[in-house]
Design an enzyme around this catalytic site. Structure first.
Site, PDB file in Angstrom:
ATOM      1  N   GLY A  71      56.542 -55.123 105.999  1.00 22.46           N
ATOM      2  CA  GLY A  71      55.614 -54.071 105.609  1.00 22.46           C
ATOM      3  C   GLY A  71      54.796 -54.522 104.405  1.00 22.46           C
ATOM      4  O   GLY A  71      53.598 -54.228 104.304  1.00 22.46           O
ATOM      5  N   THR A  72      55.438 -55.230 103.510  1.00 16.28           N
ATOM      6  CA  THR A  72      54.743 -55.731 102.314  1.00 16.28           C
ATOM      7  C   THR A  72      53.562 -56.608 102.704  1.00 16.28           C
ATOM      8  O   THR A  72      52.445 -56.432 102.206  1.00 16.28           O
ATOM      9  CB  THR A  72      55.730 -56.556 101.446  1.00 16.28           C
ATOM     10  OG1 THR A  72      56.777 -55.680 101.020  1.00 16.28           O
ATOM     11  CG2 THR A  72      55.047 -57.181 100.254  1.00 16.28           C
ATOM     12  N   ASN A 152      58.533 -43.299  99.352  1.00 18.62           N
ATOM     13  CA  ASN A 152      59.850 -43.878  99.642  1.00 18.62           C
ATOM     14  C   ASN A 152      60.946 -43.368  98.708  1.00 18.62           C
ATOM     15  O   ASN A 152      62.114 -43.365  99.068  1.00 18.62           O
ATOM     16  CB  ASN A 152      59.788 -45.410  99.593  1.00 18.62           C
ATOM     17  CG  ASN A 152      59.060 -45.945  98.389  1.00 18.62           C
ATOM     18  OD1 ASN A 152      57.894 -45.634  98.184  1.00 18.62           O
ATOM     19  ND2 ASN A 152      59.737 -46.710  97.574  1.00 18.62           N
ATOM     20  N   GLN A 180      57.760 -45.735 105.693  1.00 19.66           N
ATOM     21  CA  GLN A 180      58.889 -44.786 105.684  1.00 19.66           C
ATOM     22  C   GLN A 180      58.810 -43.756 106.806  1.00 19.66           C
ATOM     23  O   GLN A 180      59.768 -43.027 107.028  1.00 19.66           O
ATOM     24  CB  GLN A 180      58.972 -44.058 104.332  1.00 19.66           C
ATOM     25  CG  GLN A 180      59.435 -44.939 103.181  1.00 19.66           C
ATOM     26  CD  GLN A 180      60.894 -45.392 103.311  1.00 19.66           C
ATOM     27  OE1 GLN A 180      61.699 -44.767 103.995  1.00 19.66           O
ATOM     28  NE2 GLN A 180      61.218 -46.500 102.669  1.00 19.66           N
ATOM     29  N   ALA A 201      59.871 -53.187 110.467  1.00 21.24           N
ATOM     30  CA  ALA A 201      60.936 -53.090 111.474  1.00 21.24           C
ATOM     31  C   ALA A 201      62.275 -52.634 110.913  1.00 21.24           C
ATOM     32  O   ALA A 201      62.986 -51.862 111.539  1.00 21.24           O
ATOM     33  CB  ALA A 201      61.114 -54.456 112.150  1.00 21.24           C
ATOM     34  N   HIS A 202      62.618 -53.106 109.710  1.00 17.90           N
ATOM     35  CA  HIS A 202      64.018 -52.934 109.287  1.00 17.90           C
ATOM     36  C   HIS A 202      64.348 -51.534 108.790  1.00 17.90           C
ATOM     37  O   HIS A 202      65.506 -51.225 108.518  1.00 17.90           O
ATOM     38  CB  HIS A 202      64.399 -54.000 108.249  1.00 17.90           C
ATOM     39  CG  HIS A 202      63.769 -53.849 106.898  1.00 17.90           C
ATOM     40  ND1 HIS A 202      64.475 -53.409 105.817  1.00 17.90           N
ATOM     41  CD2 HIS A 202      62.511 -54.083 106.463  1.00 17.90           C
ATOM     42  CE1 HIS A 202      63.673 -53.401 104.756  1.00 17.90           C
ATOM     43  NE2 HIS A 202      62.478 -53.799 105.129  1.00 17.90           N
ATOM     44  N   THR A 238      53.351 -69.768 113.081  1.00 17.22           N
ATOM     45  CA  THR A 238      54.087 -69.522 114.320  1.00 17.22           C
ATOM     46  C   THR A 238      54.887 -68.228 114.199  1.00 17.22           C
ATOM     47  O   THR A 238      55.579 -68.006 113.207  1.00 17.22           O
ATOM     48  CB  THR A 238      55.019 -70.717 114.626  1.00 17.22           C
ATOM     49  OG1 THR A 238      54.206 -71.892 114.709  1.00 17.22           O
ATOM     50  CG2 THR A 238      55.776 -70.516 115.930  1.00 17.22           C
ATOM     51  N   CYS A 332      65.215 -53.055  89.847  1.00 18.09           N
ATOM     52  CA  CYS A 332      66.289 -53.434  88.929  1.00 18.09           C
ATOM     53  C   CYS A 332      65.857 -54.714  88.227  1.00 18.09           C
ATOM     54  O   CYS A 332      65.580 -55.701  88.880  1.00 18.09           O
ATOM     55  CB  CYS A 332      67.544 -53.702  89.741  1.00 18.09           C
ATOM     56  SG  CYS A 332      68.987 -53.919  88.737  1.00 18.09           S
TER      57      CYS A 332
HETATM   58  N1  PLP Z   1      56.156 -49.505 101.757  1.00 20.94           N
HETATM   59  C1  PLP Z   1      57.144 -48.619 101.579  1.00 20.94           C
HETATM   60  C2  PLP Z   1      56.784 -47.180 101.393  1.00 20.94           C
HETATM   61  C3  PLP Z   1      58.477 -49.027 101.556  1.00 20.94           C
HETATM   62  O1  PLP Z   1      59.442 -48.133 101.369  1.00 20.94           O
HETATM   63  C4  PLP Z   1      58.758 -50.403 101.748  1.00 20.94           C
HETATM   64  C5  PLP Z   1      60.141 -50.891 101.693  1.00 20.94           C
HETATM   65  O2  PLP Z   1      60.932 -50.468 100.894  1.00 20.94           O
HETATM   66  C6  PLP Z   1      57.697 -51.289 101.950  1.00 20.94           C
HETATM   67  C7  PLP Z   1      56.420 -50.805 101.956  1.00 20.94           C
HETATM   68  C8  PLP Z   1      57.928 -52.749 102.160  1.00 20.94           C
HETATM   69  O3  PLP Z   1      58.396 -53.035 103.453  1.00 20.94           O
HETATM   70  P1  PLP Z   1      59.157 -54.397 103.725  1.00 20.94           P
HETATM   71  O4  PLP Z   1      60.536 -54.247 103.163  1.00 20.94           O
HETATM   72  O5  PLP Z   1      59.142 -54.573 105.209  1.00 20.94           O
HETATM   73  O6  PLP Z   1      58.399 -55.450 103.033  1.00 20.94           O
END
Ligand code: PLP
Length: 390
Positions: A71-72, A152, A180, A201-202, A238, A332
């Site tokens: 997601g990042t 989140n 989220q 995904a996770h 890839t 942290c």
């Molecule tokens: N955006 C939000 C709102 C999240 O809660 C998170 C993960 O904690 C992310 C982005 C980042 O996702 P990823 O862990 O797949 O990089």
């Protein structure tokens, strides 16, 4: 003591079906999806199947989904890729809410280096974006507005449709971080009105290391990873075939689980009731302060609470020993918790912003387990309170 994992917003356990779907691509099916031979075509086909599932879930076209490593990365690609694409030299401002995830907020200094000015839009005490301020700040010089679908830490759901309309009226683009909310809330990109949407995904039982970005057709981004022409030239490198295949199956499985959200909500509500019962003043225990009032419905699995005067760090350490995994939602650093930027943006002091505890429930947590977790939380708060008084 058996452990109760209540940190689903950080990550969820891998669904068995997702694991099954991944295994062949980790071993016997090793083709490179860019290769033209049979092994390569099989890998390409696995990615296409996952892309079909993802685009169906997002309500967009097959070609509007780019797989990323997280997601990042999807959020970085949306924001920085757009800024670097240099579409319109007269639009040099970016607006983002003050409670965005770090993957969005951390683009601010990079955008500034590229010559953009970035404005953080304030939120109210429940982390809802200040719409009047957003409207006032929008103008013909704004390139992008970034507001998450739900926060989140607190689980606050943002009025994304209203934000999308205002953004569109100003001719700007709207990026929505739906990490989220993906498959938990209805989130078709058309209904959200977003031009760019990031998912991961996770958080839904897929593997770590896979995410996706929806980019509205016709919108050009500068890829941040360059080299090969993978992902229709949006992201070179890839592809992680196994992770993408697991992501697709996790989406299918989660969408097919009709009771998923209501089970999460039931567990969450049982937990809240349990904490309230065990910390009732007649029990002479520290009272909880729930961050969101009952009138605000957060994400179904989110509960956020403070025990005023007690640091989240102390409670989390005791809770971990008692077999409950939760988090503060804050980063942290060097062993001590930084005050949460989300709570600070909501108007809490530094000290109060170190007190936030986030408990997030997944679809496999039963109400009975949630009640048990509530009793442990009450006991942990009491233990920390006593230790402090000594
Ligand atoms: N955006 C939000 C709102 C999240 O809660 C998170 C993960 O904690 C992310 C982005 C980042 O996702 P990823 O862990 O797949 O990089």
């Amino acid at each position: 003591m058996d452990r109760i994992y209540l940190d689903y917003a950080a990550t969820a356990p891998l669904l068995p079906e997702a694991r099954e779907a991944m295994l062949p691509w980790l071993q016997e099916s090793y083709g490179n999806p860019s290769s033209l031979h049979a092994e390569g075509r099989a890998a390409r086909c696995a990615i296409d199947v996952a892309r079909e599932t993802t685009s169906d879930a997002m309500g967009c076209d097959f070609g509007e989904v780019t797989f990323t490593s997280s997601g990042t990365e999807a959020a970085n690609l949306a924001i920085l890729g757009l800024a670097l694409a240099d579409r319109d030299a007269s639009r040099r401002r970016v607006l983002m809410s003050a409670v965005e995830h770090d993957c969005v907020l951390s683009t601010k200094p990079l955008l500034e280096r590229l010559g953009f000015s970035v404005q953080l839009i304030s939120v109210d005490s429940h982390a809802v974006v200040n719409i009047a301020e957003l409207e006032e700040s929008l103008g013909s010089d704004v390139l992008l507005v970034a507001v998450m679908h739900a926060n989140n830490e607190l689980g606050t759901i943002q009025p994304v449709q209203e934000i999308a309309e205002l953004t569109k009226k100003a001719g700007a683009l709207f990026f929505c971080d739906a990490v989220q909310t993906f498959v938990t809330l209805p989130g078709k990109v058309q209904d959200m009105g977003a031009d760019l949407v990031a998912v991961s995904a996770h958080k839904i039982g897929g593997p770590k290391g896979a995410g996706a970005l929806y980019t509205r057709g016709g919108l050009k981004l500068q890829p941040l990873a360059v080299g090969g022409g993978q992902e229709r030239e949006m992201r070179a490198g890839t592809e992680n075939v196994a992770a993408i295949a697991g992501f697709g199956v996790a989406i299918q499985r989660s969408l097919g689980d009709a009771g998923r959200s209501s089970r999460m909500k039931e567990a969450r509500n049982s937990f809240v009731e349990s904490v309230n019962r065990f910390v009732a003043p007649e029990n002479n225990r520290p009272a909880p302060s729930w961050t969101l009032p009952d009138s605000i419905s957060p994400l179904p699995g989110h509960a956020h609470v403070r025990f005023p005067g007690l640091s989240a760090e102390s409670i989390l350490i005791v809770l971990d020993r008692m077999g409950v995994s939760a988090s503060s939602g804050a980063a942290c650093s060097s062993g001590s918790l930084e005050p949460s930027h989300v709570l600070k943006a909501c108007g809490y002091s530094d000290e109060e912003s170190r007190e936030g505890l986030r408990f997030t429930f997944g679809p496999s947590i039963s109400a009975v387990r949630a009640v048990e977790a509530g009793t442990r939380v009450a006991a942990a708060a009491e233990q920390v309170c006593r230790a402090r008084a000594r």
